[in-house]
Design an enzyme around this catalytic site. Sequence first.
Site, PDB file in Angstrom:
ATOM      1  N   ASP A 262      48.033 -25.731  41.521  1.00 35.76           N
ATOM      2  CA  ASP A 262      47.710 -25.310  42.884  1.00 35.76           C
ATOM      3  C   ASP A 262      47.828 -23.788  42.936  1.00 35.76           C
ATOM      4  O   ASP A 262      48.924 -23.242  43.066  1.00 35.76           O
ATOM      5  CB  ASP A 262      48.676 -25.975  43.866  1.00 35.76           C
ATOM      6  CG  ASP A 262      48.317 -25.722  45.314  1.00 35.76           C
ATOM      7  OD1 ASP A 262      47.244 -25.149  45.575  1.00 35.76           O
ATOM      8  OD2 ASP A 262      49.117 -26.084  46.196  1.00 35.76           O
ATOM      9  N   ILE A 263      46.698 -23.110  42.811  1.00 30.58           N
ATOM     10  CA  ILE A 263      46.685 -21.652  42.680  1.00 30.58           C
ATOM     11  C   ILE A 263      46.315 -21.034  44.019  1.00 30.58           C
ATOM     12  O   ILE A 263      45.134 -20.957  44.389  1.00 30.58           O
ATOM     13  CB  ILE A 263      45.681 -21.203  41.589  1.00 30.58           C
ATOM     14  CG1 ILE A 263      45.974 -21.909  40.263  1.00 30.58           C
ATOM     15  CG2 ILE A 263      45.698 -19.691  41.437  1.00 30.58           C
ATOM     16  CD1 ILE A 263      47.290 -21.545  39.622  1.00 30.58           C
ATOM     17  N   GLU A 264      47.326 -20.590  44.767  1.00 28.17           N
ATOM     18  CA  GLU A 264      47.065 -19.998  46.084  1.00 28.17           C
ATOM     19  C   GLU A 264      48.272 -19.250  46.645  1.00 28.17           C
ATOM     20  O   GLU A 264      48.208 -18.759  47.783  1.00 28.17           O
ATOM     21  CB  GLU A 264      46.660 -21.098  47.078  1.00 28.17           C
ATOM     22  CG  GLU A 264      47.704 -22.187  47.247  1.00 28.17           C
ATOM     23  CD  GLU A 264      47.302 -23.220  48.300  1.00 28.17           C
ATOM     24  OE1 GLU A 264      46.843 -22.790  49.387  1.00 28.17           O
ATOM     25  OE2 GLU A 264      47.449 -24.421  48.041  1.00 28.17           O
ATOM     26  N   HIS A 265      49.348 -19.145  45.890  1.00 28.81           N
ATOM     27  CA  HIS A 265      50.588 -18.662  46.469  1.00 28.81           C
ATOM     28  C   HIS A 265      50.779 -17.156  46.301  1.00 28.81           C
ATOM     29  O   HIS A 265      50.083 -16.503  45.531  1.00 28.81           O
ATOM     30  CB  HIS A 265      51.766 -19.462  45.891  1.00 28.81           C
ATOM     31  CG  HIS A 265      51.664 -20.920  46.210  1.00 28.81           C
ATOM     32  ND1 HIS A 265      51.080 -21.829  45.353  1.00 28.81           N
ATOM     33  CD2 HIS A 265      52.024 -21.609  47.318  1.00 28.81           C
ATOM     34  CE1 HIS A 265      51.110 -23.033  45.911  1.00 28.81           C
ATOM     35  NE2 HIS A 265      51.669 -22.922  47.097  1.00 28.81           N
TER      36      HIS A 265
ATOM     37  N   TYR B 277      41.423 -14.483  49.984  1.00 31.36           N
ATOM     38  CA  TYR B 277      42.596 -15.149  50.541  1.00 31.36           C
ATOM     39  C   TYR B 277      43.783 -14.239  50.256  1.00 31.36           C
ATOM     40  O   TYR B 277      44.285 -14.165  49.138  1.00 31.36           O
ATOM     41  CB  TYR B 277      42.783 -16.528  49.913  1.00 31.36           C
ATOM     42  CG  TYR B 277      43.969 -17.283  50.454  1.00 31.36           C
ATOM     43  CD1 TYR B 277      44.055 -17.589  51.803  1.00 31.36           C
ATOM     44  CD2 TYR B 277      45.003 -17.692  49.619  1.00 31.36           C
ATOM     45  CE1 TYR B 277      45.138 -18.280  52.318  1.00 31.36           C
ATOM     46  CE2 TYR B 277      46.089 -18.387  50.113  1.00 31.36           C
ATOM     47  CZ  TYR B 277      46.154 -18.676  51.468  1.00 31.36           C
ATOM     48  OH  TYR B 277      47.233 -19.362  51.973  1.00 31.36           O
TER      49      TYR B 277
END
Length: 322
Positions: A157-160, A183
């Site tokens: 989960d690549i979004e942090h 983002y």
Amino acid sequence: MQNKLIAYALLPLLLGLGCSKKAQELTLETKPAEVPGKTNICIGYYITDGRNPSFKLSDIPSDVDKVIVFGLKYWSLQDTSKLKAGTGMMTSFKSYQDLHDQIRILQQRGIKVLQNVDDDKNWQTSSPGGFSSATAFADSLKSILIDRWGFDGISLDIEHNGTKPNPIPPFPGYEATGYTSWYSSSMAATPEFLDVIRAFTKYFGTTAPNQKELHIASGINVYAWDKIMENFGENFNYVQLQSYDRKLEDIKRMMKYLTSTNKIPANKVVFGAYAEGNRGLKNDIEIAKWNPDEGKKGGMMIYTYNSNIVYADSVKRSVKGL
């Protein structure tokens, strides 16, 4: 996606848990490897925080191809004394043995079960995940998730949040990507960050010897996207886009960017449906039924399946042609 399976009967001993004779005798048959490039699959995310308690992990329907265990972290699976079953992100399970048994039930029905792994700002350091190196991190995930728990792979989960690129590059634009801007809560793909994913590919993904899967769930608008695709696009079994609440015209732009710029085959591309938000079902059904000009798509992923079963089932039936 697995050939050699561990002796699952020994798992409770490794976890330091008691178990019944039935659990001790639990075994699995070796399943054949999935045909590469299988299209129109359905991936269901199961969030482990106890929502919709009447719908257990093992209640996922058999025509769902893969399940991502989401919410529960790998470190809780490493040391089961740190998070008590029935609390927090283990609320969905009476015990760790209960989780283990439900995973086995899904796998016996031919459903692959993957563990979600979040990126973290420590991936940009020399001690990712708190380990001494990227290699040590990957070795530990292999030990925990493959050897001990028998998962069929991991989904990143690549979004942090972490250190951003400096300078921040110009965004490619909506016409090219289907997204309007970066983002801003995401982080840069530093050399250290890329080393973590590179280490994971030793045990997970298309080039790993054990046929354990490697997915990514993210968006074209995260800072790290292009570098990840450039370096590891071939390693991912499926590329999941968090393309929630989007119309088909947006999705078409995303597919074109992935296949032309990132060189990702259409049959690896999976688009997202936001069952948890309970909005956009009409668009999600249209996307699920859509046949791209670039070739058959990988399929649809549903976040989160157990949050809204009616919504999730509608998307599943649409992508599977049921």
